[in-house]
Design an enzyme around this catalytic site. Structure first.
Site, PDB file in Angstrom:
ATOM      1  N   HIS A   1      -1.810   0.778   6.801  1.00  9.08           N
ATOM      2  CA  HIS A   1      -2.365   0.994   5.457  1.00  9.08           C
ATOM      3  C   HIS A   1      -2.237   2.474   5.100  1.00  9.08           C
ATOM      4  O   HIS A   1      -2.595   3.357   5.876  1.00  9.08           O
ATOM      5  CB  HIS A   1      -3.829   0.574   5.393  1.00  9.08           C
TER       6      HIS A   1
ATOM      7  N   ASN B   1      -7.581   5.783  -2.766  1.00  8.49           N
ATOM      8  CA  ASN B   1      -7.301   4.602  -1.945  1.00  8.49           C
ATOM      9  C   ASN B   1      -7.148   3.373  -2.841  1.00  8.49           C
ATOM     10  O   ASN B   1      -8.020   3.084  -3.683  1.00  8.49           O
ATOM     11  CB  ASN B   1      -8.442   4.396  -0.944  1.00  8.49           C
TER      12      ASN B   1
ATOM     13  N   CYS C   1       0.819  -1.211   0.000  1.00  6.57           N
ATOM     14  CA  CYS C   1       0.000   0.000   0.000  1.00  6.57           C
ATOM     15  C   CYS C   1       0.855   1.265   0.000  1.00  6.57           C
ATOM     16  O   CYS C   1       0.444   2.297  -0.552  1.00  6.57           O
ATOM     17  CB  CYS C   1      -0.948   0.001   1.200  1.00  6.57           C
TER      18      CYS C   1
END
Length: 351
Positions: free
Chosen positions: A118, A133, A14
């Protein structure tokens, strides 16, 4: 929105997706970020060694790296050092220093958000804000009025938010969205949510197919049962017809027996027994022979006119003509009896 660069989640990379979505291109790879992490680890090790390589702090530091792990996670220090290459700096959004500036979020250019290892980016492209995202199936449009509420909601959920300061590199999406504004009819789903929905649709489709197959099977069973019922009905009809035919035969036989008895009672018996067909044939032959002899006798030869051939019992008054009459009467009685029986069955059938 096709011009917006958006990397989707792969493994635990991520941090890489966050940086590339921020810079709008494939600027960093796991190898490059790992190199930055190793460099940070070496710098930290050298500083810790100044206190003595035998110290407890140094031995603790030699444990696995805190800047990366095997899953692909990278620390905020790695992300910060990666952005310094582009002249960009990270400032904590809720820090006292930044809050004293009282800057409206819509006047910024981008944010980096982190929660439980994250990372994801919120960036302004053109004149509109987008949530980039990597867990989403695509960019999510955020209105100016909703941006402050969105960031406050993230903070309430436990996210750490960093403001990105500096000039971001030019990108095609930013230039295009400076001229036009986009509208989003449907919010993008989370990747896990989309997969769950697809799985649920497959399950529902499978259940529907099972139901349809079951209905088809029951329909086939119903058809088979109907065919069986028809076959049984036809079989019962055939049995009833056979029973009726058997009853008809028995009735005819009884009628014939009754007719025979009545005829034998009405006609005088000469010998107490019925003449057989062989006896009738012999009597006819004798009668015709006698006629031929009478025709061949010379004139003057007298025959006895009252003489009659004897019957099998020796009783006079019975000739072939009489025997023929008995047979004709018996046949007529049988025919009449058959017609009577048929008429009776037809009458009962109508009822």
């Amino acid at each position: 929105m096709e011009s917006i660069f958006h990397e989707k989640q792969e493994g635990s990379l991520c941090a890489q997706h966050c940086l590339n979505n921020l810079l709008q291109g494939e600027y960093f790879s796991p190898v490059e970020l790992s190199s930055i992490a190793h460099q940070l680890d070496e710098e930290e090790r050298m500083r810790m060694a100044e206190g003595g390589v035998t110290s407890e702090d140094y031995r603790t530091f030699l444990q696995p790296s805190g800047n990366m792990d095997d899953s692909g996670f990278f620390s905020i220090q790695v992300i910060s050092n990666a952005l310094k290459v582009w002249g960009l700096e990270l400032i904590l959004f809720n820090s006292p220093e930044y809050q004293r500036l009282r800057i409206d979020p819509i006047n910024e250019r981008s944010f980096i958000c982190n929660y439980k290892e994250h990372w994801f980016t919120v960036r302004k492209l053109g004149k509109q804000w987008f949530n980039l995202n990597s867990l989403l199936t695509g960019p999510e449009l955020i209105s100016d009025t909703y941006l402050a509420l969105f960031l406050a909601q993230l903070q309430q959920e436990g996210y750490s938010i960093f403001v990105v300061k500096g000039d971001l590199p030019d990108c095609e999406a930013d230039q295009l969205l400076q001229m036009i504004r986009v509208q989003q009819m449907h919010r993008p789903k989370l990747i896990g949510e989309e997969l769950a929905q697809l799985k649920e649709q497959r399950v529902q489709k499978t259940d529907l197919e099972r139901v349809l197959e079951a209905n088809d099977g029951s329909a086939m069973l119903d058809e088979d049962e109907e065919d069986l019922q028809r076959a049984l009905a036809l079989s019962r009809q055939e049995i009833d017809m056979e029973d009726e035919e058997a009853d008809l035969r028995r009735a005819i036989q009884l009628s014939m027996q009754g007719s025979s008895r009545s005829i034998s009672q009405d006609i005088p018996q000469t010998s107490g027994t019925h003449l057989t067909s062989e006896e009738l044939r012999k009597r006819r032959e004798a009668y015709f022979e006698k006629q031929q002899q009478q025709q061949q006798d010379p004139p003057g030869h007298l025959s006895h006119p009252c003489e009659r051939p004897a019957t099998s019992s020796g009783a006079p008054g019975s000739d072939p003509g009489d025997a023929m009459s008995e047979e004709d009467m018996l046949q007529a009685a049988v025919t009449l009896s058959l017609e009577t029986v048929r008429n009776n069955f037809k009458t009962e059938g109508k009822k």
